[in-house]
Design a protein around this motif. Structure first.
Motif, short mmCIF file in Angstrom:
data_model
loop_
_atom_site.label_atom_id
_atom_site.label_comp_id
_atom_site.label_asym_id
_atom_site.label_seq_id
_atom_site.Cartn_x
_atom_site.Cartn_y
_atom_site.Cartn_z
N SER A 142 0.84 -1.19 0.00
CA SER A 142 0.00 0.00 0.00
C SER A 142 0.87 1.23 0.00
O SER A 142 1.99 1.23 0.47
CB SER A 142 -0.89 0.01 1.23
N ALA A 143 0.31 2.28 -0.49
CA ALA A 143 1.10 3.50 -0.61
C ALA A 143 0.78 4.43 0.55
O ALA A 143 -0.07 4.16 1.36
CB ALA A 143 0.78 4.18 -1.91
N SER A 200 7.07 6.72 -6.05
CA SER A 200 6.08 5.81 -5.47
C SER A 200 5.16 6.57 -4.54
O SER A 200 3.94 6.43 -4.60
CB SER A 200 6.76 4.69 -4.68
N ASN A 259 3.25 9.68 -6.61
CA ASN A 259 2.27 9.26 -7.62
C ASN A 259 1.07 8.54 -7.01
O ASN A 259 0.01 8.49 -7.62
CB ASN A 259 2.93 8.37 -8.67
N SER A 260 1.24 7.97 -5.83
CA SER A 260 0.12 7.24 -5.25
C SER A 260 -0.72 8.10 -4.31
O SER A 260 -1.73 7.66 -3.78
CB SER A 260 0.63 6.00 -4.50
N PHE A 290 -4.62 8.37 -4.35
CA PHE A 290 -5.54 7.38 -3.74
C PHE A 290 -6.04 7.83 -2.36
O PHE A 290 -6.99 7.28 -1.85
CB PHE A 290 -4.87 6.01 -3.65
N GLU A 294 5.33 0.32 -8.78
CA GLU A 294 5.37 1.14 -7.55
C GLU A 294 5.70 2.59 -7.86
O GLU A 294 5.07 3.51 -7.35
CB GLU A 294 6.39 0.56 -6.58
N GLY A 341 3.03 4.88 -8.96
CA GLY A 341 1.94 5.15 -8.03
C GLY A 341 1.00 3.98 -7.84
O GLY A 341 -0.10 4.15 -7.31
N VAL A 395 -0.91 0.95 -6.26
CA VAL A 395 -1.23 0.53 -4.89
C VAL A 395 -1.99 -0.79 -4.91
O VAL A 395 -2.58 -1.15 -5.93
CB VAL A 395 -2.07 1.58 -4.12
N TYR A 408 -3.95 -4.70 -9.06
CA TYR A 408 -3.46 -3.47 -8.45
C TYR A 408 -4.24 -2.28 -9.02
O TYR A 408 -5.08 -2.47 -9.91
CB TYR A 408 -1.95 -3.28 -8.61
N LEU A 436 -3.91 2.01 -10.31
CA LEU A 436 -2.97 3.05 -10.76
C LEU A 436 -3.71 4.38 -10.90
O LEU A 436 -4.93 4.39 -11.07
CB LEU A 436 -2.41 2.69 -12.14
#
Lengths: 732, 504
Positions: free
Chosen positions: A25-26, A416, A419-420, A423, B151, B154, B156, B171, B173
């Motif tokens: 998870s990010a 990482s 960019n995440s 969410f 990763e 982005g 998750v 996943y 994105l």
């Protein structure tokens, strides 16, 4: 302090294999404008064979359009007339309404002698029903319309939440109001909550991973503050309904609550509705104080918890972490991500991919909003590779502290995270929840943007700087849970001392009976009668060592075999026991404080329940117990005409005297078990024979938990053979 | 129907009928198959610029060949190792090095296969040569590049899951990177490279030690399945038997892949901020190259009728646990919805019969739950009960109480109020799961993969609504019979409990 929880669920029964233990998870934060990915410098160009070249571009050549901007919705904020702060966010995608009242409380406010109070309050607040309805009635009412109202108190917050179909909003809001403002805490549901907590205490040593997590936190936070406390039988037993009501009244009042509601409603109408519902609730209390501060309780070194039914060692390595608002938090996130954050991390590559030594391996710079979290490197590896794996991890920690990370590593970690971030904002529920959380902990509304800017600015120099400043390997605590008989190399090979963690679950402190000068005098008198009956205090005191050989016949229900047992004791507290079991010889030794056990499978330090059992046996040693009136720190109290209670503050035993002969008839005590509550034990004495002028029982019947466990027949007793303590300590 | 998440907090139930649900929902769905048979289901949800992907392969551990248990799971791990262009420092060199490993391994196996006549000295030499070959190839690997790309863009929720009937890859994105997913997902099935196979095999063994060998629940379930099923592959642990895993070869994974990873056996869902026209174009471009191959065979081994009750005892120093299972037909049986209703009646929320009786009123259990389908549903399987006794209470007490609850279902007809309540809950549970992109993508491919149509997700609710109290009683009477029962429970290991100091 961690919340007691039941780890059992059907979902866990499916032993499905996956690629990672938990889905990667990010960061749970969010950007306004995620930066485009900078083109990567290919460190090693991929070479393709002509024939295999796919008719598709390389991923490096893909061009991405700009990400659509995220519209962050407006949250309506206002305060009700009674002081309750409200946050409303309309969301018309689905015909539902849900909400949460966030309450400033937490199990950090548990009294030391009633740990578990907040948890039980959080459970029984809903299940115990309201003034007008029992909890069972609420269950039916809510489940009939597929709605819910739930309550919970965690470490640093409490919550009452609801969800409902749009058309049931009013009905469910009514229940929500009643649960929040007039819970009844009916006794049957308090008892049910206690049953659940007792069950989770009994089961807390069943899974090695859970043990490693709990013990690491307890050691690193220390026992001086609630962060390092566990819920125990004794603390649960002391909690009463009045305690729950007082706890509730102290923390559940309008000015101490943030209420967030989201879903399919009209803001103006909802405002009116909430004022109508809650305006009359005028409870007042002084402001709630700050949570206790974390103390620095560094305990560097290795800690071993012995668990023999596993093939892996579950370990946690690290020390205290930080808080989100630290200026260096973004750099620490990046550093921890490169060290052990995802599939690209150094620890994953080294320990899992290259060594093949682990499925689960990760490093996390743990942070909380208000108090330091835990920096943890955790994983599990087959028992024989325990030391190799931890050595490799320590090398990686050294490496990230001594040289800058590469440009590529920095770029991957930052990309990482950045960019995440999208969410974190992908649903309205998340947006509202974040807003409530920031408000609750006093963080700025734009904290996520601040964090995003911080992330974007992190340099290689920052990563090295924070690794040097915040990672302190000399201060690392290592907790390893596993089976040292299979380690090959023991933890000592890592350098530094190794302490054994005592996993014994304390039984409820045997509350000693009331005592006064006359009961104490009566106790002394009765014990002296016993001393007289067995041969006199001088004869007893003259025994400085003994060797006892006995035949142990175990009941069929408990295994149904015979064993020869030899006990050797030297005054005051040296003890060795040899058992010839069907599986082979088992030898144990203790000096009263530490000891070891040797079995056909190997040797191990004596720890946990075994050590406690030996210490209990030494407390009850025949010659010591009967002379308890002469041992400092012991009290001898008369409970009934022929019953004595002997205690030293920790151990407690009852001695029943044969009224005719004055000889000991039986002793009764609680013995610790490896897991679960203590077992009550009764040793019934018989066949007294004189050895060197002292009458000692040659037949003992042992009852455990109300059932017969074994018959013991003593075949030989020798006193004062002049045995030396070092002879007892000889390993087989 | 797949087992619902039973303890989930129920969020809401729409009052519209399932037919209306579908109509409303279909507006957002685009569905197509490629010429090679690969199926796509796209759902547009433009609330946020994110998108979730779910790849569902109709092959799982039940398809592991005998003696090669664990190969489906092993392949799943290999699917993260990259391709001929991703994950390598020099593909031609690496290719040679990988072939070198297999040659060395063949020589080692040839010597080992002599059994008693094998030369131990030679085995050791060949083993050392194998390890040298493995190290040589390892140096040509760009480690974990495939996952790193996801990763740093982005991604998750990146993971995969090897189940009994199916294997899933998933996943999410940011939605501007949809094309990256098309590229990576197609390449891992078009040009997979099984690099680092033997190191990953060690990782998989560690996974087994963690999930099974070091877990009281894990050991219990493994024993339970091996007892309940005699012949059908549901008897094997989904991760495989360690002695099989440790001998898996790269060629075994390749063979499994060739046989089961055929386009017509794979369904993909893309849910979120997706443009269906562009996505369809990319699907053809990236996945169109997968060659059309025949579908793999179904399983033919049928579990023989059970001749009587079975039980297995597992020694464990942990607190007691028990699993009770009754044989039931597969998910295509006409009574499948009745089993769903039964499990909801028995355990869901705080009004399930098992919770009310064993946990709330008698307080003999900390948890008592039911699942209508275990370990999976494509073939005849088990209706399952999981019992966690409260302190001071035994497995026997819990079993007895469960028997009494089941007896009640058999002897008395279910009241209409309870029946109505669980039907409302069933719909609420399904609809709630439509709420998140990733969960929706999972559901749509699962229903397509199992029933050939995602609409079954909604129409199954219609079938639930038709279940009557008579049906519940009839199926309870047929299913919960001693003859088809299997019980597994833990007991304390038999040894002298007081190895030290229990008396004085």
């Amino acid at each position: 302090m961690k919340r007691a929880s039941l780890l059992f669920s059907l979902a866990a029964l499916l032993l499905r294999g996956g690629y990672a233990q938990t889905a990667q998870s990010a960061a749970s934060q969010a950007p306004q404008n995620p930066p485009a990915v900078a083109p990567r410098n290919a460190t090693s160009p991929a070479v393709r064979t002509g024939s295999a070249a796919p008719a598709v571009p390389s991923y490096k050549d893909l061009k991405y359009p700009a990400l659509k901007p995220i519209s962050i919705p407006n949250v309506e904020t206002f305060t009700l007339s009674n002081g309750m702060k409200v946050f409303l966010l309309e969301d018309h995608e689905l015909p539902v309404v849900s909400g949460t009242a966030l309450v400033r409380t937490g199990n950090l406010f548990d009294p030391a002698d009633k740990v578990g109070l907040a948890s039980i309050t959080g459970m029984a607040m809903r299940t115990g029903g309201t003034k007008g309805k029992t909890g069972d009635e609420l269950d039916r009412q809510l489940e009939d319309v597929a709605a819910s109202v739930e309550t919970e108190i965690g470490e640093t917050s409490g919550s009452v939440s609801f969800s409902a179909l749009k058309e049931n909003t009013d009905e469910v809001l009514g229940v929500f109001r009643d649960v929040l403002t007039q819970p009844e805490f009916r006794q049957d549901k308090i008892d049910l909550a206690k049953t659940e907590l007792r069950g989770s205490i009994a089961r807390r040593n069943d899974e090695a991973h859970g043990i490693s997590q709990r013990e690491f936190a307890n050691i690193v936070y220390g026992k001086d503050t609630p962060y390092g406390w566990d819920i125990e039988y004794a603390t649960v037993d002391r909690i009463t309904r009045d305690d729950l009501i007082n706890f509730y009244q102290r923390y559940f009042f309008p000015a101490n609550i943030l209420l967030g509601v989201t879903g399919d409603f009209n803001t103006a109408e909802m405002k009116t509705k909430l004022e109508q519902l809650f305006g009359g609730w005028k409870a007042q209390q002084p402001p709630v104080p700050a949570f206790p501060a974390v103390r620095s309780a560094a305990q560097p070194g290795s800690f071993l918890a012995v668990k023999t039914d596993v093939t892996q060692t579950f370990f946690v390595l690290g020390h205290q972490g930080g808080v989100f608002r630290d200026k260096d938090y973004p750099a620490l996130e990046v550093m921890a991500d490169i060290l052990g954050g995802g599939f690209h991390s150094r620890l994953f590559q080294r320990v899992r991919t290259r060594m093949g030594n682990a499925y689960e391996i990760s490093a996390v710079w743990g942070a909380n909003y208000d108090h330091p979290g835990l920096f943890e490197i955790e994983g599990s590896t087959k028992s024989p590779s325990t030391v190799d794996t931890i050595k490799a991890i320590r090398e990686e920690v050294e490496r990230i502290r001594s040289a800058e990370v590469t440009d590529a590593e920095l770029q991957t970690a930052k990309d990482s995270a950045l960019n995440s971030l999208v969410f974190a904002y992908d649903t309205r529920v998340k947006t509202l929840r974040r807003m409530l959380t920031y408000e609750y902990f006093g963080y700025p509304k734009d904290f996520i943007q601040v964090y995003q800017k911080g992330l974007a600015a992190v340099t290689k120099q920052d990563v090295l700087r924070v690794a040097k400043k915040y990672l302190n390997p000399a201060n690392f605590t290592l907790v390893a849970v596993g089976n040292p008989q299979d380690f090959g190399q023991q933890l000592e090979a890592l350098g530094g001392p190794v302490s054994t963690i005592d996993l014994t679950i304390p039984s409820p402190t045997a509350e000693t009976a009331k005592r006064d000068s006359s009961s104490l005098a009566g106790g002394k008198q009765l014990l002296q009668r016993v001393q007289q009956a067995v041969g006199g205090a001088e004869k007893l005191a003259a025994v400085k060592d003994y060797t006892e050989v006995a035949d142990f016949q175990i009941e069929p229900a408990a295994g149904g075999f015979r064993t020869k047992q030899t006990d050797i004791w030297i005054s005051p507290t040296y003890f060795r026991q040899e058992n010839e079991l069907p599986v082979g010889k088992v030898v144990a030794y203790s000096d009263g404080k530490t000891g070891w056990i040797a079995t056909p499978q190997g040797q191990a330090p004596l720890g946990g329940a075994q050590l406690k059992q030996v210490q209990g046996a030494l407390f009850r040693s025949y010659f010591r117990l009967l002379l308890s009136d002469q041992i400092p720190g012991r009290t001898v109290n008369l409970l009934e005409p022929d019953t004595l209670e002997i205690s030293d503050g920790g151990e407690v035993a009852r001695l029943v005297v044969n009224p005719q002969t004055g000889l000991p008839d039986r002793i009764m005590y609680d013995s610790v078990a490896v897991s679960g509550p203590a077992i009550s034990v009764v040793n019934q004495y018989g066949d007294f024979r004189e050895v060197d002028g002292v009458k000692v029982p040659h037949k003992i019947e042992i009852m455990q938990g109300g059932r017969k466990f074994a018959d013991v027949t003593v075949s030989d007793y020798k006193f004062n053979a002049g045995i030396k303590a070092e002879d007892l300590n000889k390993r087989p | 129907v797949k087992a619902f998440s039973l303890f989930a907090v129920i969020l809401f139930a729409p009052l519209v009928s399932p037919a209306q649900d579908i109509k409303e929902f279909e507006k957002k769905v685009t569905e197509f198959s490629l010429a090679n048979g690969m199926h796509f289901i796209l759902v547009e949800r433009h609330e946020a610029p994110v998108v979730s992907f779910h790849t569902y392969v109709n092959a799982g551990s039940a398809d592991d060949p005998s003696g090669l248990t664990g190969i489906a799971h092993m392949f799943e791990h290999m699917a993260f190792k990259g391709t001929e262009s991703i994950g390598t420092r020099n593909w031609p060199e690496e290719k040679k090095a990988l072939e070198g490993i297999e040659v060395a391994y063949d020589r080692l196996d040839a010597e080992r296969n002599k059994g008693a006549r094998a030369n131990e000295q030679r085995v050791q030499t060949l083993d050392a040569e194998l390890h040298t070959a493995i190290d040589r190839a390892q140096n040509l690997v760009e480690p974990n590049e495939y996952t790193r790309i996801i990763e740093e863009n982005g991604g998750v929720g990146l993971n995969a899951d090897t189940g009994v009937d199916a294997t899933e890859y998933f996943y999410s994105l940011p939605s501007n990177r949809i094309e990256l997913w098309f590229l990576l997902e197609s390449q891992r099935f078009l040009h997979p490279v099984f690099r680092e196979f033997y190191k990953e095999r060690d990782v998989v063994l560690e996974e087994n030690r963690m999930r099974v060998e070091s877990s009281p629940q894990g050991k219990l379930v493994q024993n339970f399945l091996a007892t309940a099923f005699e012949a059908q592959p549901y008897r094997n642990p989904p991760g495989g038997w360690p002695s099989d895993i440790v001998n898996l070869r790269l060629a075994d994974a390749q063979a499994f892949y060739n046989k089961y990873y055929v386009p017509a056996n794979i369904a993909i869902a893309i849910v979120g901020d997706v443009d269906p026209t562009a996505a369809k174009r990319m699907a053809e471009r990236y996945f169109g190259a997968l060659p059309n191959r025949p579908l793999p065979p179904l399983l033919h081994t049928t579990e023989p009728a059970q001749d009587g009750p079975k039980s297995v005892v597992v020694e464990s120093p942990s607190q007691p646990l028990a699993i009770v299972g009754y044989k039931r037909p597969d998910q295509y049986d006409k009574d499948d919805p009745v089993y769903d209703i039964l499990s909801l009646v028995l355990s869901s929320g705080r009004t399930g019969l098992m919770y009310e009786d064993l946990v709330r009123d008698k307080r003999i259990a900390l948890a008592a739950e039911a699942a209508d389908t275990f370990p999976d549903g494509r073939y005849p399987n088990l209706f399952l009960f999981f019992l966690v006794p409260a302190s001071g209470h035994t497995v026997e007490e819990n079993e007895k109480a469960l028997d009494a609850v089941l007896e009640r279902l058999k002897s008395t007809k279910l009241d209409e109020e309870t029946l109505a309540r669980v039907k409302t809950k069933a719909r609420a549970t399904v609809i709630h799961r439509l709420d998140s992109n990733s969960s929706l993508a999972n559901l749509l491919t699962t229903y397509y993969g199992n029933y050939g149509d995602w609409r079954k997700l909604f129409t199954s609710l219609d079938e639930l609504n038709k279940v009557t109290a008579d049906d519940v009683q009839r199926v309870a009477r047929a299913c919960f019979v001693e003859q088809s029962r299997t019980v597994a429970y833990t007991v304390q290991p038999k040894q002298a409990q007081p190895a030290t100091g229990e008396r004085q």
